[in-house]
Design a protein around this motif. Structure first.
Motif, PDB file in Angstrom:
ATOM      1  N   PHE A 178      -7.688 -43.972 -17.963  1.00 49.30           N
ATOM      2  CA  PHE A 178      -7.972 -43.556 -16.592  1.00 49.30           C
ATOM      3  C   PHE A 178      -8.089 -42.036 -16.500  1.00 49.30           C
ATOM      4  O   PHE A 178      -9.003 -41.518 -15.832  1.00 49.30           O
ATOM      5  N   SER A 179      -7.195 -41.292 -17.143  1.00 48.72           N
ATOM      6  CA  SER A 179      -7.231 -39.832 -17.069  1.00 48.72           C
ATOM      7  C   SER A 179      -8.513 -39.281 -17.699  1.00 48.72           C
ATOM      8  O   SER A 179      -9.072 -38.293 -17.212  1.00 48.72           O
ATOM      9  N   ILE A 180      -8.974 -39.912 -18.773  1.00 49.76           N
ATOM     10  CA  ILE A 180     -10.231 -39.479 -19.402  1.00 49.76           C
ATOM     11  C   ILE A 180     -11.412 -39.794 -18.505  1.00 49.76           C
ATOM     12  O   ILE A 180     -12.303 -38.963 -18.283  1.00 49.76           O
ATOM     13  N   THR A 185     -15.793 -38.744 -14.440  1.00 49.81           N
ATOM     14  CA  THR A 185     -16.317 -39.100 -13.121  1.00 49.81           C
ATOM     15  C   THR A 185     -16.455 -37.864 -12.240  1.00 49.81           C
ATOM     16  O   THR A 185     -17.441 -37.720 -11.504  1.00 49.81           O
ATOM     17  N   LEU A 186     -15.480 -36.967 -12.301  1.00 44.65           N
ATOM     18  CA  LEU A 186     -15.582 -35.718 -11.550  1.00 44.65           C
ATOM     19  C   LEU A 186     -16.805 -34.916 -11.966  1.00 44.65           C
ATOM     20  O   LEU A 186     -17.529 -34.366 -11.114  1.00 44.65           O
ATOM     21  N   SER A 204      -4.803 -31.516 -13.382  1.00 41.93           N
ATOM     22  CA  SER A 204      -3.381 -31.536 -13.726  1.00 41.93           C
ATOM     23  C   SER A 204      -2.716 -32.701 -13.004  1.00 41.93           C
ATOM     24  O   SER A 204      -3.114 -33.066 -11.900  1.00 41.93           O
ATOM     25  N   TYR A 205      -1.699 -33.264 -13.634  1.00 42.77           N
ATOM     26  CA  TYR A 205      -1.038 -34.412 -13.012  1.00 42.77           C
ATOM     27  C   TYR A 205       0.419 -34.492 -13.447  1.00 42.77           C
ATOM     28  O   TYR A 205       0.832 -33.920 -14.456  1.00 42.77           O
ATOM     29  N   ILE A 248     -11.094 -40.667  -8.170  1.00 43.30           N
ATOM     30  CA  ILE A 248      -9.948 -41.504  -8.537  1.00 43.30           C
ATOM     31  C   ILE A 248     -10.257 -42.969  -8.267  1.00 43.30           C
ATOM     32  O   ILE A 248      -9.971 -43.846  -9.090  1.00 43.30           O
ATOM     33  N   ASP A 249     -10.838 -43.236  -7.117  1.00 44.97           N
ATOM     34  CA  ASP A 249     -11.167 -44.622  -6.759  1.00 44.97           C
ATOM     35  C   ASP A 249     -12.145 -45.233  -7.752  1.00 44.97           C
ATOM     36  O   ASP A 249     -11.963 -46.365  -8.219  1.00 44.97           O
ATOM     37  N   GLN A 250     -13.183 -44.473  -8.111  1.00 43.56           N
ATOM     38  CA  GLN A 250     -14.180 -44.995  -9.048  1.00 43.56           C
ATOM     39  C   GLN A 250     -13.599 -45.171 -10.436  1.00 43.56           C
ATOM     40  O   GLN A 250     -13.837 -46.186 -11.104  1.00 43.56           O
ATOM     41  N   ALA A 251     -12.806 -44.197 -10.900  1.00 52.26           N
ATOM     42  CA  ALA A 251     -12.234 -44.285 -12.248  1.00 52.26           C
ATOM     43  C   ALA A 251     -11.256 -45.452 -12.355  1.00 52.26           C
ATOM     44  O   ALA A 251     -11.241 -46.183 -13.346  1.00 52.26           O
TER      45      ALA A 251
END
Length: 445
Positions: A178-180, A185-186, A204-205, A248-251
């Protein structure tokens, strides 16, 4: 290196309920001459041992130590939201959201539902649907948040225990993917290449894992957009909360993974659940930085035991039927043990992590530049205690650049047992007749 106790007192390691007991000594030696400048030994401690806090994060095992871990986690999260601890306060102006990634449904369970602070019925159905096993799959009860029936199955025989366990063990990999995918996606939504995005924006998270009552993990994550150098630089103007939320929603709805096949078990495709919640974090309002930090930090001290299972490993000597756990947790553990014996799934180590219902990832993680680290907080605390001990005359003030510190420690047990235990190693020669506790502070050989 421990801070030495003051003269004539018993050391209490921060209220720890199960301290680690050590025997040994610490020698401070002049690096140029080899002269012994100072020696600390546990021979003069009560019972001949030095108690050290266990430092566990689990509140079920040691609440005082877990509270320290929770407080440190709070500071790490809060610093990344509003600044402090070396993080500039301008970080509060960066686009930042609070996201919850859940697991899919593996079978109907009793749930708490509310709308506009009004309790709703659990699973209302006009016509009570019956499962193949003859059980009604509806519930008209309004469950409170502390209802012990939350997470219980409407039909245990319909529940997909295999997929639930495989999701738990695959959750860290799902997050990595998901992070990748989020970064890619961004870049796509901004009309940039991945390399061009990295030159302008850094994602960052900080996240924490939570066990739901049904025994499945989900993740709470704080996701922030920074400039290329991290929290010290602002992101470009086009990097907005709306863009981050959409990415985020798409990923989250794109990421999936295929599990390994095994004898009698076909490969399965796992993905995040349909319930995805992403909300912006602000300095005022319902979702403030302090509320988010407190909410995330409290889960850093919990694990699978909050679902009615164990907080220690299941060994070969344990009889699963005799364990004091919920029946649902018992069946999840049994499924971990069954899958762990299948050829082709050994790498998942499900047998070793059966008490965690398959999940073996870190409970709290963060990206490199989100904020400070737990280690830096602990180093600062240790330095403060060291300086306090020196000012109190308990510990010598020696030049760290020219002094060698030699340590020798032996494990002597756990708990508040300030007595000599049989079979413990003998203290180093000469320590039996060493200086008293008050005298050894200023002792120079």
């Amino acid at each position: 290196m421990p801070t030495y106790p003051t003269a004539g007192t018993t050391r209490h390691p921060g209220g720890c309920l199960q301290p680690v007991l050590l025997r040994g000594r610490v020698d401070h030696i002049d690096g140029a001459t080899g002269e012994l400048l100072h020696r600390y030994t546990t021979v003069h401690e009560p019972g001949g041992v030095l108690p050290i806090a266990c430092k566990t994060r689990r509140a079920s095992q040691c609440p005082p130590c877990a509270e320290v871990y929770r407080a440190d986690t709070y500071q790490v999260i809060r610093a990344g939201l509003s600044g402090g601890k070396g993080i500039p306060s301008t970080v509060a102006e960066h686009p930042c959201v609070f996201t919850t990634l859940t697991a899919p449904s593996f079978g109907p369970v009793h749930v708490h539902r509310e709308k506009d602070r009004r309790l709703l019925r659990c699973r209302p159905r006009r016509r009570g649907r019956v499962c193949p096993h003859g059980r009604i799959l509806s519930c008209g009860i309004k469950h409170a948040r502390d209802d012990p029936r939350l997470g219980e199955l409407l039909c245990p025989d319909c529940y997909d225990y295999t997929s639930a366990v495989l999701f738990n063990v695959s959750a860290p990999e799902l997050w990595r993917r998901f992070s990748i995918t989020l970064r890619r996606t961004l870049a796509r939504q901004a009309g940039l290449t991945n390399r061009a995005l990295a030159a302008q924006v850094r994602v960052s998270y900080a996240k924490v894992a939570e066990y739901q009552r049904r025994g499945v993990v989900h993740f709470h994550a704080i996701i922030r957009l920074d400039g290329p150098a991290g929290p010290t630089t602002a992101p470009p103007a086009w990097a907005t909360v709306a863009l981050l939320t959409a990415a985020i929603d798409q990923a989250a709805r794109t990421v999936h993974l295929e599990t390994s096949a095994a004898p009698g078990l076909s490969a399965r495709t796992l993905a995040w659940g349909r319930e995805l919640d992403t909300r912006p974090i602000a300095t005022t309002g319902e979702l403030t930085d302090s509320k988010v930090a407190a909410y995330v930090a409290k889960y850093a001290t919990k694990a699978a035991e909050c679902t009615g299972t164990l907080d220690c490993r299941v060994t070969s000597a344990d009889k699963l039927a005799d364990l004091p756990i919920r029946e649902h947790g018992r069946r999840l553990i049994a499924e971990c043990l069954r899958l762990g014996r299948l050829h082709g799934l050994e790498h998942l180590r499900l047998t070793a992590w059966a008490h965690m219902l398959g999940f073996r990832g870190h409970f709290s993680t963060k990206s490199r530049t989100y904020s400070i680290t737990l280690g830096s907080l602990r180093d600062e605390r240790a330095q403060y205690q060291r300086e306090h001990a020196i000012d109190a005359g308990v510990q010598p003030d020696l030049d760290s650049d020219s002094t060698l510190v030699l340590t020798e420690w032996h494990f002597a047990g756990r708990g508040h047992q300030f007595t000599e235990s049989p079979g413990s190693p003998d203290p180093p020669p000469g320590d039996h007749h060493g200086p008293s506790r008050a005298e050894r502070v200023d002792h120079v050989a």
